[in-house]
Design a protein around this motif. Structure first.
Motif, PDB file in Angstrom:
ATOM      1  N   MET A   1      46.168  48.835  31.164  1.00 22.76           N
ATOM      2  CA  MET A   1      45.939  47.399  31.262  1.00 22.76           C
ATOM      3  C   MET A   1      47.105  46.656  30.660  1.00 22.76           C
ATOM      4  N   ASN A   2      47.557  45.621  31.322  1.00 24.87           N
ATOM      5  CA  ASN A   2      48.544  44.727  30.766  1.00 24.87           C
ATOM      6  C   ASN A   2      47.857  43.536  30.126  1.00 24.87           C
ATOM      7  N   VAL A   3      48.292  43.174  28.940  1.00 24.78           N
ATOM      8  CA  VAL A   3      47.750  42.031  28.236  1.00 24.78           C
ATOM      9  C   VAL A   3      48.845  40.991  28.132  1.00 24.78           C
ATOM     10  N   THR A 231      35.636  41.887  33.113  1.00 23.10           N
ATOM     11  CA  THR A 231      35.541  42.165  34.538  1.00 23.10           C
ATOM     12  C   THR A 231      34.127  42.567  34.941  1.00 23.10           C
ATOM     13  N   THR A 291      40.795  41.749  30.178  1.00 24.62           N
ATOM     14  CA  THR A 291      42.168  41.225  30.229  1.00 24.62           C
ATOM     15  C   THR A 291      42.262  40.046  29.268  1.00 24.62           C
TER      16      THR A 291
END
Length: 296
Positions: A1-3, A231, A291
């Motif tokens: 995951m990109n934060v 999500t 996210t």
């Protein structure tokens, strides 16, 4: 995951992609939190607290409109496991001539007074265990909007009944399914907060939409602030089950497992609140269901 990370320092800002971060905080005690019933300014209240620990900050949970306190038991118990005394009142009042469960800003000051009394009462399970100088507020839906008005120290109708400002003990706010849409319109108002605000938002929320939540975050003036998307969660991802009786139902289907959603929302609420009460700053960790965008 990109934060996505936004950090402010000496009026400079940068955007960074974060691949990893600190580990998720562990619950404060191995034993499950206990619960007892009490009154806060006459309101029936469930109080969840860790089995051990002292100088525990108090978290006031402001309910959604007509969502009974019992529907938050799983969330409250989980939040308490991170070292908070979690007070969940049922606050009944009349709003536009209709009586129901509608939180209001004055509950924050009432909770501060209650916590001080409990800390001084040898008969209370919280005797000498409460941090009387620290209050945090978690709000869901109507309670989230109430919490946002508290974050700005304002009395905003219909989220308060008297001209009341936030107590000095208020240290941070976290919301779920909340925004600052002007009541009865589609206009999103700026949040002129004086304490840190974290927004948790379900991506499947059909009552308080992700777009309304994102716009509210963008118009939040004070920092630290965070926007935490969960999500597959809808408006009732934070309650024990979907569409509690008496509350406005969410027709948008939730794809995230209910128990996973509650645990996730409680964990990230705790992460945000602990970061603010400790003064260490907020640094997300990878989570497949979340996210995060934030400013420290």
């Amino acid at each position: 995951m990109n934060v996505t990370l936004f950090r402010s320092w000496k009026h400079l800002a940068a955007v960074v992609l974060v691949a990893g971060a600190l580990a998720v905080p562990s619950p404060a005690a191995a034993a499950a939190p206990a619960v007892y019933s009490t009154l806060i300014n006459g309101d029936d209240t469930d109080v969840y607290y860790p089995a051990s620990g002292t100088r525990l900050p108090v978290a006031l949970l402001l309910q959604g409109a007509n969502v009974d306190k019992a529907h938050y038991s799983s969330f409250a118990r989980r939040l308490a496991s991170y070292g908070f005394v979690v007070a969940v009142p049922n606050h009944t009042r009349s709003l536009f001539g209709v009586s129901g469960l509608y939180p209001e800003g004055a509950q924050a000051s009432w909770t501060v007074d209650w916590a001080s009394a409990e800390d001084d009462d040898p008969a209370s399970p919280l005797y000498r265990r409460v941090d009387e100088n620290t209050l945090v507020v978690a709000g869901h839906s109507f309670g989230a909007a109430t919490a946002l008005s508290l974050s700005a120290g304002l009395c905003v109708i219909p989220f308060c009944a008297i001209a009341d400002v936030a107590p000095d003990e208020l240290s941070a706010v976290v919301t779920y399914g909340g925004n600052n849409v002007l009541y009865g319109t589609d206009l999103v108002l700026p949040v002129l907060n004086t304490v840190p605000v974290g927004y948790l938002q379900g991506t499947a929320d059909g009552v308080a939409t992700p777009a309304e939540g994102q716009t509210t975050y963008n118009l939040t003036a004070g920092t630290p602030k965070a926007f935490i998307s969960v999500t597959g969660a809808n408006h009732y991802g934070v309650t024990n089950g979907q569409n509690p009786a008496g509350a406005l139902p969410d027709a948008s289907a939730q794809t995230l497992d209910q128990a996973v959603g509650v645990e996730t929302i409680a964990r990230w609420s705790a992460r945000w609140l602990l970061a603010q009460t400790s003064g260490r700053g907020f640094y997300p960790a990878p989570d497949p269901n979340v996210t995060v965008t934030y400013v420290n």
